[in-house]
Design a protein around this motif. Structure first.
Motif, PDB file in Angstrom:
ATOM      1  N   ALA A 241       0.847  -1.185   0.000  1.00 27.91           N
ATOM      2  CA  ALA A 241       0.000   0.000   0.000  1.00 27.91           C
ATOM      3  C   ALA A 241       0.886   1.240   0.000  1.00 27.91           C
ATOM      4  O   ALA A 241       1.845   1.313   0.760  1.00 27.91           O
ATOM      5  CB  ALA A 241      -0.895   0.000   1.239  1.00 27.91           C
ATOM      6  N   GLY A 242       0.558   2.179  -0.882  1.00 29.30           N
ATOM      7  CA  GLY A 242       1.300   3.435  -0.903  1.00 29.30           C
ATOM      8  C   GLY A 242       1.868   3.750  -2.276  1.00 29.30           C
ATOM      9  O   GLY A 242       1.681   2.996  -3.229  1.00 29.30           O
ATOM     10  N   SER A 243       2.548   4.876  -2.372  1.00 29.40           N
ATOM     11  CA  SER A 243       3.087   5.325  -3.657  1.00 29.40           C
ATOM     12  C   SER A 243       4.415   4.632  -3.925  1.00 29.40           C
ATOM     13  O   SER A 243       5.266   4.548  -3.048  1.00 29.40           O
ATOM     14  CB  SER A 243       3.297   6.846  -3.596  1.00 29.40           C
TER      15      SER A 243
ATOM     16  N   THR B   5      -5.992  -2.137  -6.610  1.00 30.21           N
ATOM     17  CA  THR B   5      -6.340  -1.011  -7.458  1.00 30.21           C
ATOM     18  C   THR B   5      -5.196  -0.007  -7.460  1.00 30.21           C
ATOM     19  O   THR B   5      -4.609   0.271  -6.416  1.00 30.21           O
ATOM     20  CB  THR B   5      -7.646  -0.384  -6.943  1.00 30.21           C
TER      21      THR B   5
ATOM     22  N   THR C  76       0.073   5.416  -6.841  1.00 36.33           N
ATOM     23  CA  THR C  76      -0.411   4.831  -5.588  1.00 36.33           C
ATOM     24  C   THR C  76      -0.984   3.440  -5.825  1.00 36.33           C
ATOM     25  O   THR C  76      -1.836   3.243  -6.691  1.00 36.33           O
ATOM     26  CB  THR C  76      -1.464   5.748  -4.942  1.00 36.33           C
ATOM     27  N   VAL C  77      -0.489   2.480  -5.050  1.00 35.12           N
ATOM     28  CA  VAL C  77      -0.940   1.093  -5.125  1.00 35.12           C
ATOM     29  C   VAL C  77      -1.807   0.819  -3.902  1.00 35.12           C
ATOM     30  O   VAL C  77      -1.377   1.039  -2.769  1.00 35.12           O
ATOM     31  CB  VAL C  77       0.266   0.127  -5.154  1.00 35.12           C
ATOM     32  N   GLY C  78      -3.048   0.340  -4.161  1.00 34.16           N
ATOM     33  CA  GLY C  78      -4.009   0.203  -3.068  1.00 34.16           C
ATOM     34  C   GLY C  78      -4.043  -1.162  -2.437  1.00 34.16           C
ATOM     35  O   GLY C  78      -5.087  -1.809  -2.403  1.00 34.16           O
ATOM     36  N   GLY C  79      -2.935  -1.616  -1.921  1.00 32.32           N
ATOM     37  CA  GLY C  79      -2.898  -2.908  -1.242  1.00 32.32           C
ATOM     38  C   GLY C  79      -3.258  -2.786   0.225  1.00 32.32           C
ATOM     39  O   GLY C  79      -3.783  -1.759   0.678  1.00 32.32           O
TER      40      GLY C  79
END
Lengths: 444, 482
Positions: free
Chosen positions: B245-247, B426, B476-479
């Motif tokens: 999660a995060g950029s 996402t 940004t990766v929404g893990g």
């Protein structure tokens, strides 16, 4: 409505060797008028019809449909469907429901507005007033994607080779508007709508416009956030999307394909005790109501989840047979065939006001819009783009965008620790405000 | 049916419905000329066929016919549209009267827009239309795919193999007497595998197609590849770890990840949103909106592609529009209405789902041109990040430019090496900004397999995308792994 046409088509199917068949006929007229920046933008009229046929040759089946209801075309549809059924192969679970379970008395659910239709000019005027209320509510509302008034009248008929023939009619009306707020080069769009089976029950156009404007305005000045794990409050619209995900996973086709995170969980706890979900097709004049399902079965109120326990799946005849269960009378029907669908699906309200739910959060996220398709119905893994407002010390502090909310639906449902008292049946699937104890909000 | 193969649209509609070009001109002339800026009649006849095989059993075999006509009249920014599913001169005249009602409410310029006369392309003349291919052969192929997918791995417990084929015959007559038609084949094969192990279940999906024959699926080992890819993805995901999660730095694989372009910039460069000033790209023509490594085109003229058309749904031949050239915004995609109002040329992007809808600017095949880098070098250049090779759907908010799309197959990259597969996540970014962070562009441009469907304002149309391997620094990766 030409129910005789359906009966004739079923007769011909029998002559062509079908051992059973059912048919579905829809006739509809639609009107839409849209206005943008005070000017008429689009006006559309339409009249459409479609006859869909499903035939069985023993345990083999096929479907066909056409929008051309001429005799020649209907004969061709029957011939094609029966020919298709001969080559598709046996499916031991295929077939119509037993005639003994078909609806006996079709209830009148008051789904049709008896009033006079408005003139196109009056409809345009309603769209204009809706948009004007948004544009006039604040100088920062500088642009618009327009406002629309629409209405639809539809007649449905369903018949089976067992001799069942029934029909009903519905009307629906809608207004919507999407204003754009801007400040210092930033632009934010939002929307609001009202939809109803009765024209008189539409919300006041000016109120719809003002709500849409307020929604767009509160997004101005949106910030990105650092990645954190915090309580997340879903507003009623975004909470309803969680209810839809549960319904999708509880539907027969997902289950017999073993493609559902609710597989083998009937009778077990899948959510916090605060969660009860009901499907009620018999509410008079409601958008999702229907007097019988897509296979002619009587519709009835059913409890999907009771105090966190998954009480029932959502099944049509075929998926029920596959699972060794009885249909729950949730067959849906459209021009392309039979599926499972819900009617008026509601997560029942709790006791907390939305204000109290937000107030209970020291540092967290209030979600007002979700975008994208990041829900895995097989595993329940959940990751979606989100827009909303940050909560600081129990108050909505500032708008947030370009973040995601992620978790797993089973864990999210178990972590629902607040259910609002603000349920309004304004669409087919609805929920009050929900608070989820902890989720990952990903940002920078 | 074979009756439609090599059909000439004019002959088809005049034989079947007694609607000739001359009669349509009369309808347009009688009701509309002199009161509108543009008008047209669109006739359509469509056959769809859908076959679904599950558990080795045919679950769905269906055939749908739809036909109808839409009449459109435009004056200034206003459009009147009426459609009917009974194609007859009487109904066309009635529809024309309803459409004209809009013109009566406004002051049109009274000068008819010039028709987009131009030679239609010939991009998909086929030896055999996919819808005409023998049903028994299609079902046999689906059965073989079912067996192949199960054989690929013992953990595969469920297989869904489906084939959708269609044929559309369309004819469009414009107010100034220009009539043009098209016959459009389309087919798509899809394989879904569900794998189970130790109480965990996962899903993998793969497919492809285009404006191609049924035999296309047997060429170059295609259907076997679809089957083995679906099985591989499902099994791979069983062992996936939580996504970060995060950029972070993300490397996009070639082909279908081009959906990035479709969402991040494609929709924002459609003419309607820019005319109305509601796009995050509005007023940015000639400005830098991407790294100088980035050139993006929309090209509806590639033979046999899912997103290609000989003419668009307003009769304009499709073209190749350069949207971004070396990082500079150079073009919008236009239909006739928005081109006229913006003083630009139609680009052949006026599309509609069916006769039931008026056209609007839509994409065809949207892709980034190849760069210089070796894809393996691009991966080696990443210290810590994500390598995303397959995506599900995406969505964009045109106005603020925020877009999302969901990675369904992705891996961690650690010290230049591709390591653990991660769960779906996402990705979210800002359209006018995301492509400015493109730091590497591979030489391996690929177009997707032919699976894309784009939705806008409730209308779905088939589209294509393409991408070489690229590296974006900071998305940004929404893990869930914080």
């Amino acid at each position: 409505m030409n129910q005789d046409l359906l009966v004739e088509v079923l007769k011909r199917a029998a002559q062509r060797g079908a051992t059973a068949a059912d048919g579905y006929l829809v006739e509809e007229t639609r009107f839409g008028a849209s206005v943008r920046m005070g000017e008429i933008e689009n006006i559309s009229h339409s009249r459409e019809q479609r006859l869909a046929l499903r035939v069985f040759a023993g345990r083999a089946s096929a479907a066909a449909s056409t929008s051309d209801l001429s005799r020649e075309s209907l004969e061709r549809v029957v011939d094609e469907a029966t020919a298709l059924a001969r080559i598709t192969g046996e499916d031991p679970h295929a077939g119509l429901p037993d005639p003994s379970v078909l609806v006996e008395r079709v209830p009148d659910l008051d789904l049709e507005d008896g009033g006079e239709d408005l003139s196109p000019e009056e409809k345009i005027e309603i769209a204009r007033r809706t948009e004007a209320a948004a544009l006039e509510s604040d100088p920062r509302i500088t642009n618009s994607e327009g406002a629309e008034y629409s209405n639809r009248h539809a007649r449905y008929a369903y018949a089976t080779s067992h001799g069942f023939v029934h029909g009903y009619a519905t009307t629906s009306f809608g207004i919507s508007v999407a204003p754009i707020a801007s400040r210092n080069g930033e632009m934010q769009r939002d929307y609001w709508y009202s939809t109803s089976r009765k024209r008189a029950r539409l919300e006041d156009p000016a109120a719809v416009g003002r709500t849409a404007a307020a929604r767009a305005l509160r997004r101005l000045g949106a910030r990105k956030m650092k990645t954190v794990e915090v309580p997340v409050v879903f507003d009623p619209d975004t909470a309803a999307s969680l209810v839809r995900s549960i319904a999708g996973a509880a539907s027969g086709p997902s289950l017999y394909r073993r493609a559902s995170f609710l597989l083998d969980r009937r009778g077990t706890k899948i959510a916090s005790p605060a969660v009860t979900i009901v499907d009620d097709p018999l509410i008079p004049a409601a958008l999702g109501s229907r007097p019988f399902d897509g296979e002619g079965l009587a519709t009835r109120r059913s409890v999907l989840v009771e105090e966190g326990v998954l009480e029932s799946y959502l099944l049509d005849t075929y998926s029920a047979r596959k699972l060794g269960l009885e249909s729950t009378h949730h067959a849906g029907r459209d021009g392309s065939g039979v599926s499972v669908s819900t009617s008026n699906l509601m997560l029942l309200p709790g006791k907390a006001t939305p204000r109290e739910l937000i107030g209970s959060v020291k540092n967290g996220f209030y979600v007002t819009e979700l975008i994208g398709f990041g829900v895995n119905g097989v595993t329940g893994d959940y990751s979606r783009g989100a827009v909303g407002l940050w909560i600081e010390n129990g108050e909505l502090a500032y708008p947030v965008e370009e973040v995601t909310v992620a978790g797993n639906l089973l864990e999210m449902l178990a972590a629902i620790d607040g259910v609002g008292d603000d349920l309004v049946l304004r669409d087919r699937t609805v929920s009050p405000t929900l608070r989820i104890g902890r989720m990952v909000v990903a940002g920078t | 049916m074979t009756e439609l193969a090599r059909t000439r649209p004019e002959t088809f509609f005049s034989d079947r419905f007694s609607v000739t070009s001359g009669l349509m001109e009369r309808v347009l002339g009688g009701s509309l000329i002199g009161k509108v800026d543009d008008a047209d009649i669109y006739l359509e006849y469509r056959i769809n066929e859908e076959l679904v095989l599950e558990e080795g059993i045919v679950k769905k075999a269906s055939r749908h016919v739809s036909q109808g006509a839409g009449v459109r009249a435009q004056a200034g920014t206003r459009t009147g549209y009426a459609h009917t599913d009974e194609i007859s001169i009487k109904n066309l005249e009635e529809a024309a009267r309803q459409a004209r009602a809009i013109a009566d409410r406004s002051g049109a310029s009274g000068t008819l827009a010039l028709p987009s006369r131009g030679r239609p392309h010939d991009l998909y003349t086929l030896a055999e239309q996919p819808i005409a291919a023998d049903l028994a052969r299609k079902l046999d192929l689906l059965r073989r795919i079912d067996a192949e997918t199960r054989a690929a791995d013992p953990r595969v417990k469920q297989v869904i193999a489906s084939m959708a084929s269609e044929e559309v015959v369309m004819l469009i007559a414009t107010a100034s007497g220009w009539t043009v038609g098209d016959v459009r084949p389309l087919t798509r094969l899809n394989v879904t595998a569900i794998a189970e192990e130790g109480g965990k279940r996962e899903i993998g999906s793969y497919g492809g197609g285009g404006r191609v024959t049924f035999d296309f699926f047997s060429e170059e080992g295609r259907w076997r590849r679809f089957a083995s890819e679906a099985a591989r993805q499902a099994v791979l995901k069983l062992g996936a770890v939580a996504a970060p999660a995060g950029s972070m730095t993300v490397v996009f694989g070639p082909g279908w990840p081009g959906i990035l372009l479709h969402e991040a910039i494609g929709h924002g460069l459609e003419g309607d949103f820019n005319r109305k000033g509601t796009s995050a790209f509005a007023g940015r023509m000639g400005q830098k909106v991407a790294s100088e490594l980035v050139t993006v085109v929309d090209d509806g003229t590639i033979p046999n592609r899912r997103g290609s058309l000989n003419v668009d749904d307003e009769g304009t031949p499709t073209g190749r529009t350069v949207l971004i050239e070396n990082g500079i915004l150079t073009g919008y995609m236009q239909d006739r209405l928005n081109a006229r109002l913006m003083g630009m040329k139609p680009t052949g992007n006026g599309r509609r789902e069916s006769y039931a809808y008026a056209p609007m600017p839509r994409m065809t095949n949207t892709f980034m041109l190849a760069g210089q880098d070796d894809p393996a070098d691009i991966l080696r250049s990443v210290k810590h990040g994500l390598y995303a090779v397959t995506f599900g759907g995406g969505q964009v908010d045109i106005t603020n430019g925020k877009f999302v799309f969901s990675a369904s197959e992705a891996y961690l990259v650690e010290d230049g090496r591709v390591t653990a597969p991660v769960k779906g996540a996402t990705l979210i970014g800002n359209g006018p900004e995301a492509l400015t962070h493109v730091s590497r562009v591979g030489r391996d441009l690929q177009l997707d397999e032919g699976v894309g469907t784009c939705g806008k304002d409730g209308q779905s149309v088939p589209v294509g995308v393409g991408l070489p391997t690229i590296r974006i620094d900071g998305i940004t990766v929404g893990g869930t792994a914080v």
